[in-house]
Structure formats: C-alpha cells, structure tokens
Design a protein around this motif. Structure first.
Motif, PDB file in Angstrom:
ATOM      1  N   ILE A 142      13.714  39.109  25.355  1.00  0.00           N
ATOM      2  CA  ILE A 142      14.357  37.734  26.285  1.00  0.00           C
ATOM      3  C   ILE A 142      13.637  38.416  28.162  1.00  0.00           C
ATOM      4  CG2 ILE A 142      15.696  36.670  28.408  1.00  0.00           C
ATOM      5  CD1 ILE A 142      17.653  35.833  25.452  1.00  0.00           C
TER       6      ILE A 142
ATOM      7  N   TYR B 163      21.483  41.317  23.144  1.00  0.00           N
ATOM      8  CA  TYR B 163      21.503  41.267  24.180  1.00  0.00           C
ATOM      9  C   TYR B 163      20.480  39.373  24.031  1.00  0.00           C
ATOM     10  CZ  TYR B 163      19.229  40.340  29.196  1.00  0.00           C
ATOM     11  OH  TYR B 163      19.007  39.730  29.929  1.00  0.00           O
ATOM     12  N   ASP B 164      19.522  39.572  23.363  1.00  0.00           N
ATOM     13  CA  ASP B 164      19.114  38.394  23.421  1.00  0.00           C
ATOM     14  C   ASP B 164      19.904  37.001  22.769  1.00  0.00           C
ATOM     15  OD1 ASP B 164      16.767  39.221  24.292  1.00  0.00           O
ATOM     16  OD2 ASP B 164      15.916  39.855  22.691  1.00  0.00           O
TER      17      ASP B 164
ATOM     18  N   LEU C 275      15.338  29.672  27.404  1.00  0.00           N
ATOM     19  CA  LEU C 275      15.722  31.094  26.251  1.00  0.00           C
ATOM     20  C   LEU C 275      14.028  31.277  25.889  1.00  0.00           C
ATOM     21  CD1 LEU C 275      19.207  31.446  25.231  1.00  0.00           C
ATOM     22  CD2 LEU C 275      17.495  33.269  27.224  1.00  0.00           C
TER      23      LEU C 275
ATOM     24  N   ASP D  82      16.738  22.818  30.494  1.00  0.00           N
ATOM     25  CA  ASP D  82      17.256  23.187  28.894  1.00  0.00           C
ATOM     26  C   ASP D  82      17.983  24.694  28.781  1.00  0.00           C
ATOM     27  OD1 ASP D  82      18.775  22.268  26.514  1.00  0.00           O
ATOM     28  OD2 ASP D  82      17.731  23.410  26.309  1.00  0.00           O
ATOM     29  N   PHE D  83      18.694  25.235  29.240  1.00  0.00           N
ATOM     30  CA  PHE D  83      19.133  27.201  29.222  1.00  0.00           C
ATOM     31  C   PHE D  83      18.532  26.826  27.551  1.00  0.00           C
ATOM     32  CE2 PHE D  83      22.436  29.975  28.103  1.00  0.00           C
ATOM     33  CZ  PHE D  83      21.537  31.405  28.633  1.00  0.00           C
ATOM     34  N   GLU D  84      18.407  26.882  26.915  1.00  0.00           N
ATOM     35  CA  GLU D  84      18.036  26.960  25.251  1.00  0.00           C
ATOM     36  C   GLU D  84      16.337  26.869  25.271  1.00  0.00           C
ATOM     37  OE1 GLU D  84      20.028  25.273  21.840  1.00  0.00           O
ATOM     38  OE2 GLU D  84      19.339  26.437  20.530  1.00  0.00           O
TER      39      GLU D  84
ATOM     40  N   ASP E 144      25.006  31.514  23.324  1.00  0.00           N
ATOM     41  CA  ASP E 144      25.760  31.579  25.092  1.00  0.00           C
ATOM     42  C   ASP E 144      24.840  29.893  24.808  1.00  0.00           C
ATOM     43  OD1 ASP E 144      27.049  30.579  27.403  1.00  0.00           O
ATOM     44  OD2 ASP E 144      25.301  31.542  28.439  1.00  0.00           O
ATOM     45  N   ALA E 145      23.461  29.994  24.783  1.00  0.00           N
ATOM     46  CA  ALA E 145      23.149  28.453  24.794  1.00  0.00           C
ATOM     47  C   ALA E 145      23.697  27.736  24.294  1.00  0.00           C
ATOM     48  CB  ALA E 145      21.678  29.222  24.234  1.00  0.00           C
ATOM     49  N   LYS E 146      23.582  28.311  22.825  1.00  0.00           N
ATOM     50  CA  LYS E 146      24.400  27.298  22.352  1.00  0.00           C
ATOM     51  C   LYS E 146      26.687  26.601  21.932  1.00  0.00           C
ATOM     52  CE  LYS E 146      21.480  26.874  18.302  1.00  0.00           C
ATOM     53  NZ  LYS E 146      20.701  25.985  17.814  1.00  0.00           N
TER      54      LYS E 146
ATOM     55  N   LEU F 190      22.662  36.022  24.399  1.00  0.00           N
ATOM     56  CA  LEU F 190      21.981  35.182  25.501  1.00  0.00           C
ATOM     57  C   LEU F 190      21.988  33.209  24.549  1.00  0.00           C
ATOM     58  CD1 LEU F 190      19.867  36.681  27.838  1.00  0.00           C
ATOM     59  CD2 LEU F 190      21.908  35.069  28.437  1.00  0.00           C
ATOM     60  N   LEU F 191      21.375  33.984  23.175  1.00  0.00           N
ATOM     61  CA  LEU F 191      21.091  32.431  22.495  1.00  0.00           C
ATOM     62  C   LEU F 191      22.323  32.008  21.787  1.00  0.00           C
ATOM     63  CD1 LEU F 191      18.376  34.247  20.021  1.00  0.00           C
ATOM     64  CD2 LEU F 191      17.700  32.617  22.142  1.00  0.00           C
TER      65      LEU F 191
ATOM     66  N   ASN G 286      27.071  24.782  28.320  1.00  0.00           N
ATOM     67  CA  ASN G 286      25.483  24.679  28.318  1.00  0.00           C
ATOM     68  C   ASN G 286      25.182  23.144  27.000  1.00  0.00           C
ATOM     69  OD1 ASN G 286      24.223  27.005  29.587  1.00  0.00           O
ATOM     70  ND2 ASN G 286      25.082  27.866  27.795  1.00  0.00           N
ATOM     71  N   ASN G 287      25.657  22.727  27.808  1.00  0.00           N
ATOM     72  CA  ASN G 287      25.544  21.126  26.697  1.00  0.00           C
ATOM     73  C   ASN G 287      26.713  20.708  25.262  1.00  0.00           C
ATOM     74  OD1 ASN G 287      24.567  20.112  28.755  1.00  0.00           O
ATOM     75  ND2 ASN G 287      22.586  20.774  28.333  1.00  0.00           N
TER      76      ASN G 287
ATOM     77  N   PHE H 139      20.255  31.772  34.823  1.00  0.00           N
ATOM     78  CA  PHE H 139      21.310  32.314  33.832  1.00  0.00           C
ATOM     79  C   PHE H 139      21.075  34.104  33.915  1.00  0.00           C
ATOM     80  CE2 PHE H 139      17.083  31.616  31.904  1.00  0.00           C
ATOM     81  CZ  PHE H 139      16.551  32.605  31.537  1.00  0.00           C
TER      82      PHE H 139
ATOM     83  N   ARG I 291      23.368  40.246  35.461  1.00  0.00           N
ATOM     84  CA  ARG I 291      21.580  40.891  34.946  1.00  0.00           C
ATOM     85  C   ARG I 291      20.595  40.754  36.013  1.00  0.00           C
ATOM     86  NH1 ARG I 291      24.020  37.696  30.943  1.00  0.00           N
ATOM     87  NH2 ARG I 291      22.708  35.437  31.366  1.00  0.00           N
TER      88      ARG I 291
END
Lengths: 405, 137
Positions: free
Chosen positions: B77, A346-347, B25, B20-22, A353-355, A350-351, A21-22, B113, B118
């Motif tokens: 989410i 869970y949030d 979310l 963009d993933f972030e 993972d975005a990093k 994912l958050l 994720n960059n 995602f 999920r």
C-alpha cells in the motif's frame, strides 16, 4: 459452550453494533484495550451526573458519596485479586505507571550498586525501560530470561542467572505478543526460596485468568482496568503490605501527606502515601462495574469459552499456507501474532480494516522480542469474551482472500 | 505536464472508486505493482526514507535539468502511495518540485485512511523528494 450467553453478552457492548467500512465491526484488538459494557458506560455518566466531588477531604455530603464510591472500588479490587487488605491496593493511571511507581520507589530505598534485576525477553517495553532507568541511575545489572522458539520462558536459564546479588524478578504473567501463560507461581516460588522480590505484570492476565495474589505469593502485581472491560486511565498496584510500608512515596503532593511544613512533611498511611493528587475518580468508580460484570458471568465460564475459541482460531489459522504464528505454547490465551508470507503486516492490517476487522500491527511494544524472532513486526489478533466463532470464520475467509490476491 | 495537471488527473482516476475503502486499497496496490522495478543495489541507507513505519527507498537521476525518480517499499500500500508521488514529481525541475503543493491527497479520499499515525510517513516521503530537489538546484 451452550450455557454461555454470548448473544446477551454481545448486546451488553453497544460498540459491537458499529459498522466499520460498511462491514460489521469485528474487534480483535482486545490485548490493546477491550470494549466497555453498558454498565460501565452508564456508571461513568451516573457518577458525573449524581455523585461528582473531590474525595477524601470534603465534609459535605457529595464529597462523602464520591469518596464512598471510590473506596468501594478499592474493596472490590481487593476481593477480586484476593489481597489481604485495602491498604495493599494502590490506584495508578495504568500498568505502566504501576511499574514505574515500584521501580522508582525501590530505587530510593532498596537497591544498592551492583545489585541485579531479572526480567525476561518477552517483556513489554513498560517492564523493560523503568528497570533500565533504575539500573543506570543506581549502577545495577539487568538480566533477561531466555525465551524458547515456541515462546516459553526457559526456567532452567532463569535459575542459572540467579545469584546472591539478584534483588528482584519482574516478569509478565501472559505475553501481550505471544499469548503465552507463564508459570508465574513456579517463578515466584523460586524467588521466595532465594529471598528475591517478585513483580508480576498482570495486564493481559486480569481479564482472562483467575488472579489470587495470596495463592501466587506475589509481592507486587500490576494491571490495568481498560484491558478488562473497565475505563482507561486506571491501573492497580497490588503490593504486600509489609513491603509497601517500607517503601518511600513515588510522588509528592496533596492526598499523600499527614502534615506539611516548610521544614518537614510526614507521609500519609497506606495506600494514600502512593496516591498523590486528585486521582481519576470517575473512572475508578466505573471500574468496579467492570469487575462486577466479569464476576456475574463467571471467570471460569469466560475462560472455558475463550479457550475453546482460542483453540478453534488456532486450528483455522495454522491450516492456512503462508501464515506463520509466533507463540505456539500449549499454555496460551487467544492472542495470535502472525505474519503472512506474501503480505506485509501493515498491508494486512489495512486490508482487514477494510473488512471491518480490527487487528493490531507492529512490534506491540516488545521490540527485543521481535528482534529475537528476526521480525519488524506482526499482525496480532486478540480475543475477548464477546468474540464469536462466526467472527473468526469471517476473519479466516478474509485472510485467505488477501493471500490469494 | 505540470504538477497541478498531474494531480488533477489523479483525482479524476480516484473518483471512480467512490471512496470505497477496499477498492481504494486494491487500486493503490495495483499502482504499486506497476511501478518500474527498483534495483536491489539501490536499497541503501542513503536512499531510505526516514520516518516511515514501513521501509521506503527513493533514488533519482538528473537529465536536462529535470529529476526522474524511482523507488520501492516493502509494503504494497505504501508502494502505491509512493508511486503517486513519483508520478507527480518525476520529470519536473527542482524548482517546480519545490514549488508544488500536494493537494491530491486531500481530494482523493486518501487522507481518510492515511490517518494521523501514517500521515507522518507520507510527509517524510514528500520531504525526501523536496530535499533531493533542493540539493539538485
């Protein structure tokens, strides 16, 4: 920490250069499985390119080479855990299969109705369910050792639940959820004084702690290659030779026999009697490279480095308001199960993972332990020999941002 | 508005996020926060969506032959995802709900995602809407 070659170690693990994720990958899910160094990856390719054949029964050169490579791992594992003989090393597909093998074989030969088995409240499902199955089948009683609020085993409680019917104690060396290092030597001593068999689930311990089955006095010690930088699909059962000799096979098939007719079959000697069918040859061969890799750096060096990083992570994470850590024993490895007051695990997963940060979320296959702490689950960060202080800093910074949101 | 148009509008809204993933979310969590407050008394076993890793509740009212949904989740989410399903299905007739094929998930980059573990949860949510529609027919 200066003499620890962290940069070259990180170079040894190709996957650590990945972008997720960059972001640069920060792999903090090591309690689930560790990443593999290039020597392990290369050894798998080399085996299939140059040495692949089925083992043990072939007379041709390639079969001989493959058998030699395979059996060499057995010898390397024997030395790694200080077993007495290669006969005490049985290959399985993982820790779970190892426990099932022991439970199933003992159920045929060793347990009688009314006998008792002791496990603990912090066991992984793989050290609960096989015993429940045996207990149901043979009408045995399954008891559990209490876990204290900081995540330690209550040894007084342990001693209080032992009686003349107790036949086996099966406990985890290091908790996969709490990180607690249990006093297994003491537990084994108590077992031996009371003539009780012991089994140690060493899945989380093998990559981090010195393992000496003789010094521990273990009857059985099980672990997995993939949690110590080796390939997936390989597990080890160590069993004391005189005990394994008396145990009947777990599965029937090729490899585990001496002679077969339709009226009678005689079983092979140890360790082959427990290794029915073609094993996971390539991955077993690769596993020895993982052990060599650990030994080349040195377990003591690894442990010191990881302990410093664990303490650093602990102090940073404990300082954040709204973070609760489960498992605060002084004797622990770098496994942090935590919840965050305003963010569901869970949030959080994912958050992060975005990093680019990989953590595990959920009950970590320890639902009874989660219930004890009144939790549905946690986020879990787990460290390994290639993680760095900088990675921890980025993680802490990310968590703080998520909380502030 | 029919469910196709609503889904097309959602797809347009997500285009700004450029996969963009972030950002995705964060946007989902914002959508969840905007969802009308769900009454505690409705958090019953009957209203729970089975098969989700997180807790999800869904209830409905029927007015003039149309169904109006409200819901909640204990994770932000998932609540965002639920709000999108509510946006699509609320105010539709049971027949329209049953006839609707959800295509916006695959076209918003959300599928990337929603992963294999999920997506079962998402399916469970979609099924709950459809079961309600079926029982209201």
């Amino acid at each position: 920490m200066n003499s620890y070659p962290i940069d070259s170690i990180r170079d040894d693990f190709p996957i650590l250069k990945s972008k997720i994720n960059n972001h640069n990958l920060i792999y903090f899910d090591n309690a689930a499985t560790t990443q593999k160094p290039r020597v392990v990856i290369d050894s798998l390719t080399n085996f299939y390119q140059n040495n692949n054949a089925n083992i043990h029964r072939g007379i041709h050169t390639l079969a001989e080479k493959a058998t030699e490579e395979f059996e060499m791992t057995r010898s390397v594992v024997k030395n790694f855990i200080n077993a007495s003989s290669e006969k005490e090393i049985i290959f399985t597909k993982g820790t779970t299969e190892g426990i099932n093998l022991i439970a199933s074989s003992l159920s045929k030969s060793f347990f009688n109705e009314g006998d008792e088995i002791i496990i603990s409240e912090m066991e992984h499902h793989s050290n609960i369910v096989p015993w429940q199955m045996v207990a149901k089948e043979k009408k045995l009683k399954l008891k559990t050792i209490n876990v204290s609020d900081n995540g330690e085993l209550d040894l007084d409680h342990f001693e209080s639940i032992i009686n003349e019917k107790t036949k086996l104690v099966s406990v985890v060396y290091i908790s996969n959820t709490l990180g607690t290092i249990n006093p297994v030597k003491k537990i084994i001593d108590i077992c031996r004084e009371n003539n009780i068999l012991n089994l140690i689930d060493g899945a989380q311990a093998s990559a981090h702690n010195e393992i000496d089955v003789k010094d521990l006095g273990a009857d059985f010690f099980v672990f997995s290659a993939h949690k110590m930088y080796g390939p997936t699909g390989v597990g080890i059962v160590y069993g004391r030779e005189n005990i394994l000799e008396k145990m009947p096979p777990y599965m029937g098939g090729g490899e585990m026999i001496k002679d077969v007719s339709f009226t009678e079959t005689t079983y092979n000697d140890l360790p082959y009697k427990f290794e029915a069918g073609t094993p996971n040859i390539g991955d077993v061969v690769g596993f020895k490279e993982a052990i060599h890799y650990i030994e080349k750096i040195g377990k003591k060096k690894i442990r010191d480095y990881e302990e410093n990083l664990m303490k650093y992570t602990n102090s940073c994470l404990s300082d954040i308001d709204g973070i609760n850590i489960f498992g605060t024993s002084k004797k622990k490895i770098g496994i942090f199960s935590f919840t965050c007051e305003n963010s569901h695990f869970y949030d959080l997963g994912l958050l992060l993972d975005a990093k680019g940060i990989a953590v595990r979320t959920g009950h970590h296959c320890t639902q009874p332990l989660m219930s004890k702490f009144n939790l549905d689950g946690t986020a879990r960060l787990s460290l390994a020999l290639y993680n760095t202080k900088e990675e921890v800093d980025f993680f802490i910074e990310s968590i703080k941002k998520i909380i502030k949101r | 508005m029919n469910t196709t148009t609503i889904q097309q509008n959602i797809i347009e809204d997500f285009e700004i996020l450029e996969d963009d993933f972030e950002m995705t979310l964060n946007y989902l969590m914002e959508l969840g926060e905007k969802l009308e407050e769900y009454e505690e008394k409705n958090k019953t076993d009957e209203n729970i969506v089975k098969g989700c890793q997180s807790k999800v509740w869904l209830s409905y009212e029927s007015k003039d032959g149309k169904l109006f949904f409200s819901g909640d989740s204990n994770t932000s989410i998932t609540k965002g995802l639920l709000s999108l399903l509510i946006k699509v299905f609320s105010g539709q007739t049971p027949k329209d709900i049953l006839d609707t094929k959800l295509f916006f998930i695959n076209k918003t980059g959300l599928c990337r995602f929603i992963g294999t573990q999920r997506s079962n949860g998402l399916e469970a949510m979609e099924n709950k809407f459809k079961v309600i529609a079926l029982s209201s027919k």
